[in-house]
Design an enzyme around this catalytic site. Structure first.
Site, mmCIF file in Angstrom:
data_model
loop_
_atom_site.group_PDB
_atom_site.id
_atom_site.type_symbol
_atom_site.label_atom_id
_atom_site.label_comp_id
_atom_site.label_asym_id
_atom_site.label_seq_id
_atom_site.Cartn_x
_atom_site.Cartn_y
_atom_site.Cartn_z
ATOM 1 N N LYS A 61 33.982 24.000 38.215
ATOM 2 C CA LYS A 61 34.870 23.344 39.185
ATOM 3 C C LYS A 61 34.758 21.823 39.148
ATOM 4 C CE LYS A 61 35.836 27.036 42.443
ATOM 5 N NZ LYS A 61 35.878 27.494 43.804
ATOM 6 N N LYS A 119 38.848 33.326 34.347
ATOM 7 C CA LYS A 119 39.088 34.345 35.380
ATOM 8 C C LYS A 119 40.347 34.013 36.184
ATOM 9 C CE LYS A 119 36.543 32.944 39.455
ATOM 10 N NZ LYS A 119 36.772 33.390 40.793
ATOM 11 N N LYS A 161 42.852 31.912 42.510
ATOM 12 C CA LYS A 161 43.965 31.569 43.412
ATOM 13 C C LYS A 161 44.271 30.076 43.410
ATOM 14 C CE LYS A 161 41.091 32.900 47.187
ATOM 15 N NZ LYS A 161 39.812 32.207 46.984
HETATM 16 N N1 AQP Z 1 39.318 37.127 38.901
HETATM 17 C C1 AQP Z 1 38.507 37.831 39.681
HETATM 18 N N2 AQP Z 1 38.118 39.074 39.322
HETATM 19 C C2 AQP Z 1 37.298 39.817 40.118
HETATM 20 N N3 AQP Z 1 36.818 39.359 41.299
HETATM 21 C C3 AQP Z 1 37.175 38.125 41.699
HETATM 22 N N4 AQP Z 1 36.889 37.386 42.781
HETATM 23 C C4 AQP Z 1 37.517 36.184 42.705
HETATM 24 N N5 AQP Z 1 38.233 36.110 41.572
HETATM 25 C C5 AQP Z 1 38.030 37.296 40.914
HETATM 26 C C6 AQP Z 1 36.053 37.846 43.879
HETATM 27 O O1 AQP Z 1 36.765 37.643 45.085
HETATM 28 C C7 AQP Z 1 35.835 37.300 46.111
HETATM 29 C C8 AQP Z 1 36.302 36.092 46.842
HETATM 30 O O2 AQP Z 1 36.244 34.969 46.030
HETATM 31 P P1 AQP Z 1 36.356 33.538 46.709
HETATM 32 O O3 AQP Z 1 37.727 33.326 47.190
HETATM 33 O O4 AQP Z 1 35.323 33.359 47.742
HETATM 34 O O5 AQP Z 1 36.007 32.537 45.582
HETATM 35 P P2 AQP Z 1 36.208 32.577 44.068
HETATM 36 O O6 AQP Z 1 35.291 33.576 43.450
HETATM 37 O O7 AQP Z 1 36.052 31.159 43.594
HETATM 38 O O8 AQP Z 1 37.721 33.095 43.937
HETATM 39 P P3 AQP Z 1 38.961 32.347 43.371
HETATM 40 O O9 AQP Z 1 40.156 33.230 43.551
HETATM 41 O O10 AQP Z 1 38.679 31.891 41.966
HETATM 42 O O11 AQP Z 1 39.111 31.124 44.349
HETATM 43 P P4 AQP Z 1 39.181 29.596 44.025
HETATM 44 O O12 AQP Z 1 40.303 29.458 43.030
HETATM 45 O O13 AQP Z 1 39.454 28.930 45.321
HETATM 46 O O14 AQP Z 1 37.850 29.214 43.463
HETATM 47 C C9 AQP Z 1 34.474 37.116 45.457
HETATM 48 O O15 AQP Z 1 33.716 38.286 45.671
HETATM 49 C C10 AQP Z 1 34.796 36.974 44.003
HETATM 50 O O16 AQP Z 1 33.754 37.439 43.182
#
Ligand code: AQP
Length: 329
Positions: free
Chosen positions: A111, A192, A195
């Site tokens: 990030k 991965k 969002k």
């Molecule tokens: N691509 C993914 N595949 C499987 N699991 C996923 N998770 C996130 N992306 C995937 C799981 O969703 C939960 C919540 O994640 P988060 O929103 O707290 O943060 P993150 O992991 O950083 O998810 P994002 O979507 O990638 O958000 P941003 O873009 O804001 O950083 C967690 O259990 C995560 O493992």
């Protein structure tokens, strides 16, 4: 009965990755365990958020929890910042965490890479995540594979605290799905699905209209060749789509391979889109109803009240053990 805790950041629209990697397990575990599911808004502000968007996304994520099948009569659903003890314990854990441990976190490296200015919150956020989990003495943490490293740090911090100040925290275990633990981007299977990706074609949002979902899947990158075969090393793009198919259609990877034997990618992608729509459409119908009635506000209020009772007890015990003067004498 085990204690289960997990959270999702309101940093954008929830994706199919969040649903498959995390929420599906939330929904399963609520029937047998004592569950705490949070919208982690204090984590979301580790990268800049527009205030109006943060408020809307926080309510939207909470409503999606319920729409996807979390039952507020079974699980505590709340917003992290509504339970103040999270921030307080997060600070105490920051003081117990070493710089080197935080520097090793791959999510921080991903990030922050290529950015001129990175907020300190993004760096120390794993200490707050440890506080989120340990404040309820959670036994199980249902997460996607990307959170494994943060959970390892949480376990280390719990051990460290217990050794220095006496047995206090349960050592939590990750609960990660076997298939779909890391759903990859539709435009690049080496990243991965996220969002906050600025390319909206890279993810399927749970609130995407069905036609948008169909379009995104038909445009998803595929590997060369035409064989629908699960081979993550050599066919990462199609293997990722097969993982999504398997979750949404409830079919094994072998069954999917057999079904599309000799047919090429076209029919596979077309059916995949319909399976994804069939999972997402009922969630959207329920979501619209929840937003219309405003019932989410009461659900979040009650969830925060129940969670605060436990969190306040833990923070009082921690402060006592660390040597903070009790304000009540
Ligand atoms: N691509 C993914 N595949 C499987 N699991 C996923 N998770 C996130 N992306 C995937 C799981 O969703 C939960 C919540 O994640 P988060 O929103 O707290 O943060 P993150 O992991 O950083 O998810 P994002 O979507 O990638 O958000 P941003 O873009 O804001 O950083 C967690 O259990 C995560 O493992």
């Amino acid at each position: 009965m085990k204690k289960v805790l997990s959270g999702i950041q309101p940093s954008g629209q929830l994706t199919l990755g969040n649903y498959i990697g995390a929420m599906q397990n939330f929904i399963k575990l609520q029937h047998t365990e004592e569950c705490y599911f949070m919208v982690v808004d204090l984590h979301a502000v580790t990268v800049p958020q527009e205030p109006g968007a943060l408020r809307e996304q926080t309510e939207s994520v909470a409503a999606l929890f319920i729409a996807a099948g979390i039952d507020p009569a079974k699980a505590n659903v709340f917003v992290q910042s509504h339970v103040r003890a999270h921030a307080e314990l997060g600070w105490l854990f920051t003081t117990l965490t070493n710089m080197g441990e935080l520097e090793r976190m791959t999510q921080f490296k991903d990030k922050s890479s290529g950015k001129d200015s990175v907020g300190a919150g993004l760096f120390v956020y794993p200490a707050l995540m440890a506080a989120d989990i340990l404040i309820y003495n959670a036994d199980l943490v249902p997460v996607g594979d990307d959170q494994k490293q943060h959970l390892e740090l949480t376990r280390d911090l719990a051990h460290r605290f217990n050794q220095r100040f006496g047995s206090t925290f349960t050592i939590p275990e990750p609960f990660i799905p076997k298939v779909g633990a890391r759903v990859m981007s539709l435009d690049n299977a080496s990243k991965k699905m996220s969002k906050s990706n600025p390319n909206v074609g890279s993810f399927i949002a749970l609130l995407d209209p069905p036609d948008v979902i169909r379009k995104k899947i038909s445009r998803a990158t595929t590997d060369s060749g035409r064989e629908v075969k699960y081979d993550p090393a050599n066919k990462p793009e199609i293997s990722n789509l097969m993982g999504i198919y398997s979750h949404c259609a409830g079919m094994s990877l072998d069954e999917i391979e057999a079904k599309y034997d000799g047919q090429g990618y076209g029919p596979f992608k077309k059916d995949l889109a319909e399976h994804v729509v069939a999972v997402i459409e009922p969630i959207q119908t329920r979501y619209n109803e929840i937003r219309r009635t405003g019932e989410i506000h009461d659900i979040l209020k009650q969830g925060a009240e129940r969670a605060s009772l436990i969190a306040e007890k833990t923070i009082a015990e921690v402060k006592e053990k660390m040597g903070f003067l009790n304000p009540r004498g």
